[in-house]
Design a protein around this motif. Structure first.
Motif, PDB file in Angstrom:
ATOM      1  N   GLY A  17     -62.404  51.336  43.134  1.00 50.71           N
ATOM      2  CA  GLY A  17     -61.032  51.666  42.745  1.00 50.71           C
ATOM      3  C   GLY A  17     -60.933  52.494  41.474  1.00 50.71           C
ATOM      4  N   VAL A  18     -61.865  52.288  40.557  1.00 51.54           N
ATOM      5  CA  VAL A  18     -61.814  53.017  39.285  1.00 51.54           C
ATOM      6  C   VAL A  18     -62.791  54.185  39.235  1.00 51.54           C
ATOM      7  N   ALA A  19     -63.618  54.344  40.261  1.00 50.70           N
ATOM      8  CA  ALA A  19     -64.615  55.418  40.266  1.00 50.70           C
ATOM      9  C   ALA A  19     -64.006  56.824  40.143  1.00 50.70           C
ATOM     10  N   PRO A  20     -62.863  57.116  40.766  1.00 55.75           N
ATOM     11  CA  PRO A  20     -62.323  58.476  40.662  1.00 55.75           C
ATOM     12  C   PRO A  20     -61.925  58.915  39.249  1.00 55.75           C
ATOM     13  N   ILE A  21     -61.880  58.023  38.279  1.00 55.72           N
ATOM     14  CA  ILE A  21     -61.583  58.461  36.910  1.00 55.72           C
ATOM     15  C   ILE A  21     -62.826  58.980  36.214  1.00 55.72           C
ATOM     16  N   SER A  22     -63.983  58.848  36.843  1.00 60.28           N
ATOM     17  CA  SER A  22     -65.242  59.289  36.252  1.00 60.28           C
ATOM     18  C   SER A  22     -65.604  60.693  36.744  1.00 60.28           C
ATOM     19  N   PRO A  23     -65.954  61.601  35.843  1.00 59.56           N
ATOM     20  CA  PRO A  23     -66.409  62.923  36.291  1.00 59.56           C
ATOM     21  C   PRO A  23     -67.673  62.838  37.151  1.00 59.56           C
ATOM     22  N   GLY A  24     -68.485  61.815  36.935  1.00 62.54           N
ATOM     23  CA  GLY A  24     -69.686  61.644  37.746  1.00 62.54           C
ATOM     24  C   GLY A  24     -69.349  61.441  39.217  1.00 62.54           C
ATOM     25  N   TYR A  25     -68.256  60.760  39.489  1.00 62.65           N
ATOM     26  CA  TYR A  25     -67.802  60.543  40.868  1.00 62.65           C
ATOM     27  C   TYR A  25     -67.517  61.882  41.542  1.00 62.65           C
ATOM     28  N   TRP A  26     -66.818  62.750  40.835  1.00 67.09           N
ATOM     29  CA  TRP A  26     -66.450  64.034  41.421  1.00 67.09           C
ATOM     30  C   TRP A  26     -67.657  64.940  41.560  1.00 67.09           C
ATOM     31  N   ALA A  27     -68.603  64.843  40.645  1.00 68.98           N
ATOM     32  CA  ALA A  27     -69.823  65.637  40.763  1.00 68.98           C
ATOM     33  C   ALA A  27     -70.624  65.206  41.993  1.00 68.98           C
ATOM     34  N   VAL A  28     -70.762  63.901  42.189  1.00 69.15           N
ATOM     35  CA  VAL A  28     -71.497  63.400  43.349  1.00 69.15           C
ATOM     36  C   VAL A  28     -70.752  63.742  44.639  1.00 69.15           C
ATOM     37  N   ARG A  29     -69.448  63.586  44.622  1.00 69.21           N
ATOM     38  CA  ARG A  29     -68.653  63.906  45.822  1.00 69.21           C
ATOM     39  C   ARG A  29     -68.771  65.385  46.176  1.00 69.21           C
ATOM     40  N   GLY A  30     -68.707  66.236  45.160  1.00 70.98           N
ATOM     41  CA  GLY A  30     -68.850  67.676  45.397  1.00 70.98           C
ATOM     42  C   GLY A  30     -70.240  68.041  45.891  1.00 70.98           C
ATOM     43  N   LEU A  31     -71.266  67.394  45.358  1.00 67.13           N
ATOM     44  CA  LEU A  31     -72.630  67.674  45.795  1.00 67.13           C
ATOM     45  C   LEU A  31     -72.828  67.255  47.251  1.00 67.13           C
ATOM     46  N   HIS A  32     -72.356  66.072  47.593  1.00 68.74           N
ATOM     47  CA  HIS A  32     -72.467  65.610  48.976  1.00 68.74           C
ATOM     48  C   HIS A  32     -71.696  66.536  49.923  1.00 68.74           C
ATOM     49  N   ALA A  75     -64.792  72.357  47.003  1.00 65.81           N
ATOM     50  CA  ALA A  75     -63.902  73.132  46.132  1.00 65.81           C
ATOM     51  C   ALA A  75     -62.940  72.219  45.385  1.00 65.81           C
ATOM     52  N   ALA A  76     -62.438  71.177  46.056  1.00 71.03           N
ATOM     53  CA  ALA A  76     -61.532  70.236  45.390  1.00 71.03           C
ATOM     54  C   ALA A  76     -62.255  69.485  44.275  1.00 71.03           C
ATOM     55  N   ALA A  77     -63.498  69.080  44.517  1.00 72.93           N
ATOM     56  CA  ALA A  77     -64.267  68.394  43.475  1.00 72.93           C
ATOM     57  C   ALA A  77     -64.530  69.326  42.301  1.00 72.93           C
ATOM     58  N   CYS A  78     -64.833  70.585  42.585  1.00 72.58           N
ATOM     59  CA  CYS A  78     -65.048  71.556  41.502  1.00 72.58           C
ATOM     60  C   CYS A  78     -63.764  71.786  40.703  1.00 72.58           C
ATOM     61  N   ALA A  79     -62.625  71.801  41.393  1.00 68.48           N
ATOM     62  CA  ALA A  79     -61.339  71.974  40.704  1.00 68.48           C
ATOM     63  C   ALA A  79     -61.061  70.795  39.777  1.00 68.48           C
ATOM     64  N   VAL A  80     -61.354  69.582  40.237  1.00 64.26           N
ATOM     65  CA  VAL A  80     -61.154  68.405  39.386  1.00 64.26           C
ATOM     66  C   VAL A  80     -62.064  68.476  38.166  1.00 64.26           C
ATOM     67  N   LEU A  81     -63.335  68.850  38.372  1.00 64.23           N
ATOM     68  CA  LEU A  81     -64.265  68.954  37.246  1.00 64.23           C
ATOM     69  C   LEU A  81     -63.842  70.054  36.274  1.00 64.23           C
ATOM     70  N   THR A 136     -73.263  68.873  53.014  1.00 67.01           N
ATOM     71  CA  THR A 136     -72.843  68.700  54.409  1.00 67.01           C
ATOM     72  C   THR A 136     -72.042  69.888  54.926  1.00 67.01           C
ATOM     73  N   GLY A 137     -71.742  70.855  54.077  1.00 62.63           N
ATOM     74  CA  GLY A 137     -71.022  72.047  54.497  1.00 62.63           C
ATOM     75  C   GLY A 137     -69.508  71.915  54.466  1.00 62.63           C
ATOM     76  N   ASP A 138     -69.001  70.905  53.780  1.00 61.00           N
ATOM     77  CA  ASP A 138     -67.549  70.701  53.674  1.00 61.00           C
ATOM     78  C   ASP A 138     -67.030  71.473  52.459  1.00 61.00           C
ATOM     79  N   ALA A 139     -66.682  72.736  52.699  1.00 62.40           N
ATOM     80  CA  ALA A 139     -66.283  73.619  51.603  1.00 62.40           C
ATOM     81  C   ALA A 139     -64.996  73.171  50.932  1.00 62.40           C
ATOM     82  N   HIS A 140     -64.054  72.628  51.688  1.00 63.93           N
ATOM     83  CA  HIS A 140     -62.768  72.220  51.115  1.00 63.93           C
ATOM     84  C   HIS A 140     -62.950  71.084  50.115  1.00 63.93           C
ATOM     85  N   THR A 141     -63.715  70.063  50.468  1.00 64.48           N
ATOM     86  CA  THR A 141     -63.942  68.934  49.567  1.00 64.48           C
ATOM     87  C   THR A 141     -64.765  69.365  48.356  1.00 64.48           C
TER      88      THR A 141
END
Length: 85
Positions: free
Chosen positions: A34-49, A60-66, A53-58
């Protein structure tokens, strides 16, 4: 300077583990998810994954958050440095 370096390293490790960068979120307690999305590490890992996997939209969204986090922190640092005598 040594204490500051140690505090920086410990804080970075805590935020990274909170975001699931060191341990998968499924292996952590349920409240962490529940609190993981407040961490930049969460968005970095989400963007890397997403990039792997080839999910450009996710990815790009993770990069925008970072980018937003970086701009916000940079702005706060700039304002604080201007206020210091």
């Amino acid at each position: 300077m040594g204490e500051l370096s140690a505090a920086y390293d410990i804080g970075g490790m805590l935020l990274s583990s909170l975001g699931g960068a060191l341990v998968p979120l499924g292996a952590l307690p349920h409240w962490v998810a529940g609190v993981a999305p407040i961490s930049p590490g969460y968005w970095a890992v989400r963007g890397l994954h997403a990039a792997l996997t080839g999910d450009a939209h996710t990815a790009a969204a993770a990069c925008a958050v970072l980018l937003g986090v970086a701009l916000t922190c940079g702005t706060v640092a700039s304002i604080r440095l201007r206020l210091c005598p």
